[in-house]
Design a protein around this motif. Structure first.
Motif, PDB file in Angstrom:
ATOM      1  N   ASP A  33       0.847  -1.188   0.000  1.00 18.38           N
ATOM      2  CA  ASP A  33       0.000   0.000   0.000  1.00 18.38           C
ATOM      3  C   ASP A  33       0.886   1.242   0.000  1.00 18.38           C
ATOM      4  O   ASP A  33       2.127   1.135  -0.027  1.00 18.38           O
ATOM      5  CB  ASP A  33      -0.944  -0.004   1.205  1.00 18.38           C
ATOM      6  CG  ASP A  33      -0.222  -0.238   2.531  1.00 18.38           C
ATOM      7  OD1 ASP A  33       0.984   0.116   2.631  1.00 18.38           O
ATOM      8  OD2 ASP A  33      -0.840  -0.764   3.467  1.00 18.38           O
ATOM      9  N   THR A  34       0.271   2.420   0.051  1.00 19.28           N
ATOM     10  CA  THR A  34       1.046   3.660  -0.017  1.00 19.28           C
ATOM     11  C   THR A  34       1.990   3.841   1.169  1.00 19.28           C
ATOM     12  O   THR A  34       3.148   4.233   0.974  1.00 19.28           O
ATOM     13  CB  THR A  34       0.113   4.872  -0.158  1.00 19.28           C
ATOM     14  OG1 THR A  34      -0.684   4.712  -1.339  1.00 19.28           O
ATOM     15  CG2 THR A  34       0.910   6.158  -0.284  1.00 19.28           C
ATOM     16  N   PRO A  35       1.553   3.587   2.419  1.00 16.63           N
ATOM     17  CA  PRO A  35       2.516   3.695   3.526  1.00 16.63           C
ATOM     18  C   PRO A  35       3.723   2.783   3.341  1.00 16.63           C
ATOM     19  O   PRO A  35       4.867   3.179   3.642  1.00 16.63           O
ATOM     20  CB  PRO A  35       1.682   3.296   4.749  1.00 16.63           C
ATOM     21  CG  PRO A  35       0.287   3.677   4.385  1.00 16.63           C
ATOM     22  CD  PRO A  35       0.174   3.372   2.929  1.00 16.63           C
ATOM     23  N   ALA A  36       3.491   1.561   2.844  1.00 15.32           N
ATOM     24  CA  ALA A  36       4.607   0.641   2.606  1.00 15.32           C
ATOM     25  C   ALA A  36       5.509   1.171   1.504  1.00 15.32           C
ATOM     26  O   ALA A  36       6.743   1.039   1.575  1.00 15.32           O
ATOM     27  CB  ALA A  36       4.078  -0.740   2.246  1.00 15.32           C
ATOM     28  N   LEU A  37       4.917   1.773   0.482  1.00  9.92           N
ATOM     29  CA  LEU A  37       5.714   2.355  -0.599  1.00  9.92           C
ATOM     30  C   LEU A  37       6.582   3.485  -0.067  1.00  9.92           C
ATOM     31  O   LEU A  37       7.782   3.543  -0.347  1.00  9.92           O
ATOM     32  CB  LEU A  37       4.785   2.874  -1.707  1.00  9.92           C
ATOM     33  CG  LEU A  37       5.425   3.742  -2.789  1.00  9.92           C
ATOM     34  CD1 LEU A  37       6.533   2.990  -3.509  1.00  9.92           C
ATOM     35  CD2 LEU A  37       4.371   4.229  -3.788  1.00  9.92           C
ATOM     36  N   LEU A  38       5.996   4.389   0.705  1.00  7.94           N
ATOM     37  CA  LEU A  38       6.749   5.537   1.216  1.00  7.94           C
ATOM     38  C   LEU A  38       7.879   5.116   2.155  1.00  7.94           C
ATOM     39  O   LEU A  38       8.900   5.797   2.247  1.00  7.94           O
ATOM     40  CB  LEU A  38       5.801   6.503   1.927  1.00  7.94           C
ATOM     41  CG  LEU A  38       4.797   7.225   1.026  1.00  7.94           C
ATOM     42  CD1 LEU A  38       3.769   7.978   1.868  1.00  7.94           C
ATOM     43  CD2 LEU A  38       5.512   8.187   0.079  1.00  7.94           C
ATOM     44  N   VAL A  91       3.367  15.586  -3.541  1.00  8.66           N
ATOM     45  CA  VAL A  91       2.562  14.596  -2.822  1.00  8.66           C
ATOM     46  C   VAL A  91       2.464  13.302  -3.615  1.00  8.66           C
ATOM     47  O   VAL A  91       2.153  13.308  -4.811  1.00  8.66           O
ATOM     48  CB  VAL A  91       1.143  15.132  -2.554  1.00  8.66           C
ATOM     49  CG1 VAL A  91       0.285  14.076  -1.855  1.00  8.66           C
ATOM     50  CG2 VAL A  91       1.200  16.406  -1.712  1.00  8.66           C
ATOM     51  N   LEU A  92       2.732  12.205  -2.935  1.00  6.25           N
ATOM     52  CA  LEU A  92       2.519  10.872  -3.490  1.00  6.25           C
ATOM     53  C   LEU A  92       1.544  10.153  -2.562  1.00  6.25           C
ATOM     54  O   LEU A  92       1.904   9.770  -1.454  1.00  6.25           O
ATOM     55  CB  LEU A  92       3.847  10.098  -3.554  1.00  6.25           C
ATOM     56  CG  LEU A  92       3.752   8.611  -3.901  1.00  6.25           C
ATOM     57  CD1 LEU A  92       3.174   8.396  -5.292  1.00  6.25           C
ATOM     58  CD2 LEU A  92       5.128   7.952  -3.777  1.00  6.25           C
ATOM     59  N   ASP A  93       0.288  10.018  -2.997  1.00  9.66           N
ATOM     60  CA  ASP A  93      -0.674   9.378  -2.094  1.00  9.66           C
ATOM     61  C   ASP A  93      -1.467   8.244  -2.732  1.00  9.66           C
ATOM     62  O   ASP A  93      -2.360   7.697  -2.090  1.00  9.66           O
ATOM     63  CB  ASP A  93      -1.629  10.409  -1.470  1.00  9.66           C
ATOM     64  CG  ASP A  93      -2.360  11.255  -2.478  1.00  9.66           C
ATOM     65  OD1 ASP A  93      -2.902  12.300  -2.068  1.00  9.66           O
ATOM     66  OD2 ASP A  93      -2.403  10.885  -3.663  1.00  9.66           O
ATOM     67  N   ARG A  94      -1.158   7.873  -3.987  1.00  7.71           N
ATOM     68  CA  ARG A  94      -1.810   6.686  -4.534  1.00  7.71           C
ATOM     69  C   ARG A  94      -1.052   6.113  -5.723  1.00  7.71           C
ATOM     70  O   ARG A  94      -0.370   6.827  -6.455  1.00  7.71           O
ATOM     71  CB  ARG A  94      -3.254   6.987  -4.935  1.00  7.71           C
ATOM     72  CG  ARG A  94      -3.461   8.049  -5.977  1.00  7.71           C
ATOM     73  CD  ARG A  94      -4.943   8.187  -6.311  1.00  7.71           C
ATOM     74  NE  ARG A  94      -5.196   9.350  -7.156  1.00  7.71           N
ATOM     75  CZ  ARG A  94      -6.366   9.626  -7.711  1.00  7.71           C
ATOM     76  NH1 ARG A  94      -7.395   8.819  -7.504  1.00  7.71           N
ATOM     77  NH2 ARG A  94      -6.535  10.706  -8.464  1.00  7.71           N
ATOM     78  N   PHE A  95      -1.172   4.819  -5.859  1.00  9.07           N
ATOM     79  CA  PHE A  95      -0.609   4.087  -6.990  1.00  9.07           C
ATOM     80  C   PHE A  95      -1.445   2.828  -7.178  1.00  9.07           C
ATOM     81  O   PHE A  95      -2.232   2.440  -6.309  1.00  9.07           O
ATOM     82  CB  PHE A  95       0.860   3.716  -6.737  1.00  9.07           C
ATOM     83  CG  PHE A  95       1.041   2.590  -5.752  1.00  9.07           C
ATOM     84  CD1 PHE A  95       1.188   1.279  -6.185  1.00  9.07           C
ATOM     85  CD2 PHE A  95       1.047   2.833  -4.380  1.00  9.07           C
ATOM     86  CE1 PHE A  95       1.339   0.233  -5.270  1.00  9.07           C
ATOM     87  CE2 PHE A  95       1.192   1.808  -3.460  1.00  9.07           C
ATOM     88  CZ  PHE A  95       1.338   0.488  -3.915  1.00  9.07           C
ATOM     89  N   ALA A  96      -1.298   2.200  -8.331  1.00  9.18           N
ATOM     90  CA  ALA A  96      -1.950   0.913  -8.583  1.00  9.18           C
ATOM     91  C   ALA A  96      -0.929   0.002  -9.249  1.00  9.18           C
ATOM     92  O   ALA A  96      -0.089   0.465 -10.030  1.00  9.18           O
ATOM     93  CB  ALA A  96      -3.174   1.084  -9.481  1.00  9.18           C
ATOM     94  N   GLN A  97      -1.017  -1.286  -8.930  1.00  9.30           N
ATOM     95  CA  GLN A  97      -0.134  -2.271  -9.561  1.00  9.30           C
ATOM     96  C   GLN A  97      -0.930  -3.538  -9.832  1.00  9.30           C
ATOM     97  O   GLN A  97      -1.563  -4.086  -8.933  1.00  9.30           O
ATOM     98  CB  GLN A  97       1.065  -2.592  -8.665  1.00  9.30           C
ATOM     99  CG  GLN A  97       2.063  -3.559  -9.317  1.00  9.30           C
ATOM    100  CD  GLN A  97       3.281  -3.807  -8.444  1.00  9.30           C
ATOM    101  OE1 GLN A  97       3.201  -3.736  -7.217  1.00  9.30           O
ATOM    102  NE2 GLN A  97       4.411  -4.093  -9.070  1.00  9.30           N
ATOM    103  N   PHE A  98      -0.945  -3.972 -11.092  1.00 10.20           N
ATOM    104  CA  PHE A  98      -1.668  -5.178 -11.491  1.00 10.20           C
ATOM    105  C   PHE A  98      -0.697  -6.192 -12.072  1.00 10.20           C
ATOM    106  O   PHE A  98       0.314  -5.832 -12.679  1.00 10.20           O
ATOM    107  CB  PHE A  98      -2.725  -4.867 -12.564  1.00 10.20           C
ATOM    108  CG  PHE A  98      -3.826  -3.943 -12.118  1.00 10.20           C
ATOM    109  CD1 PHE A  98      -4.089  -3.713 -10.768  1.00 10.20           C
ATOM    110  CD2 PHE A  98      -4.618  -3.295 -13.059  1.00 10.20           C
ATOM    111  CE1 PHE A  98      -5.108  -2.864 -10.368  1.00 10.20           C
ATOM    112  CE2 PHE A  98      -5.645  -2.441 -12.674  1.00 10.20           C
ATOM    113  CZ  PHE A  98      -5.888  -2.225 -11.331  1.00 10.20           C
TER     114      PHE A  98
END
Length: 284
Positions: free
Chosen positions: A109-114, A140-147
């Motif tokens: 998730d985003t916290p794990a990414l940051l 600001v980096l607050d969302r991403f998606a990975q498929f």
């Protein structure tokens, strides 16, 4: 007055992404040394990070990365304050670097990414803060998606020719179809449809039960207010709820390239199914 040229100001702006007046002040302070001016801007930028926290980041870019022969894909939204910074090479490069990092580490998730390490001894959060300092704006980096696990494709849309993409869509199709060319075409078409029509849900089964109940209640109350006959209410309510599904559910929506067919019908004719999608619009 410090001895520097317009070329020095241009070079400093290219190196840091800072505004012209900030670059001139830094060069004055650095007595014309571009290298020293870079350090001055970074130090001043770091001091200003906290001050920028309350400011609004409503500009930015959406970037995508498709890898492993369309088996995996990443979509990242990175936000900033102004279109000047958004269209700068350094800002877009930062967004691309974060997308590549997501593809490599697959954060939950985003916290794990940051919290993950993008460079030796530097977390993504520190990387974003550094961009904040260097570019002189709130980043600001607050969302991403990975498929992954299927056929993954992306579509990026520019709302203005001089800006990076402001809308991005990532779609994941099932892997059952053997025709790669057909999957490429339908994935692009559906991604473009999603970019244009912004469905809120994949299918009507994904709509929360409380939302459906609310739509039924509103439809019934509206029909009664309009003086519709009591015996006609069930059919009217059902029709209006179905209208809600057609407006908000991807599979129920009329297909952008052929509105006589639903997206579901177009997918079935192509021999594929969509498993999930993500749509980001900068600031939305």
């Amino acid at each position: 007055m410090a001895n520097y040229t317009a070329a020095d100001v241009k070079k400093l702006r290219e190196l840091t992404g800072a505004g012209m007046m900030d670059c001139k002040k830094a060069l004055d302070e650095a007595e014309g040394s571009v290298d020293k001016a870079v350090e001055i801007l970074r130090v001043k930028g770091q001091k200003g990070v906290a001050k920028r926290e309350s400011r609004t980041a409503s500009n930015g870019a959406v970037v995508a990365l498709i890898a492993d022969g369309n088996a995996t894909g990443v979509l990242v939204e990175l936000k900033c304050e102004t279109d000047f910074v958004a269209k700068g090479d350094k800002f877009v490069a930062a967004a691309d670097a974060i997308a590549a990092h997501v593809a490599e580490v697959s954060p939950a998730d985003t916290p794990a990414l940051l919290a993950s390490e993008i460079e030796s001894g530097k977390t993504v959060q520190a990387y974003v803060d550094e961009a904040n300092a260097t570019l002189g704006e709130k980043i600001v980096l607050d969302r991403f998606a990975q498929f992954s696990d299927g056929y993954v494709a992306a579509y990026l849309h520019r709302t203005s020719p001089d800006l990076p993409p402001q809308v991005g869509v990532l779609v994941q199709l099932d892997a059952a179809s053997a025709d790669e060319a057909a999957k490429a075409v339908i994935a692009k078409d559906v991604a473009q449809h999603i970019a244009a029509f912004s469905p809120q849900f994949l299918s009507r089964e994904d709509v929360p039960a409380e939302t459906v109940a609310s739509e039924r209640r509103i439809a019934e109350e509206t029909a009664r207010e309009e003086g519709k006959p009591e015996q006609a209410l069930p059919k009217i309510v059902e029709g209006r709820v179905n209208g809600y599904f057609k407006d908000n559910c991807l599979l129920d929506q009329p297909f952008a390239k052929d509105n006589k067919k639903s997206v579901q019908k177009v997918l079935e004719e192509a021999g594929v199914a969509i498993k999930r999608y993500a749509r980001f619009r900068v600031g939305a």
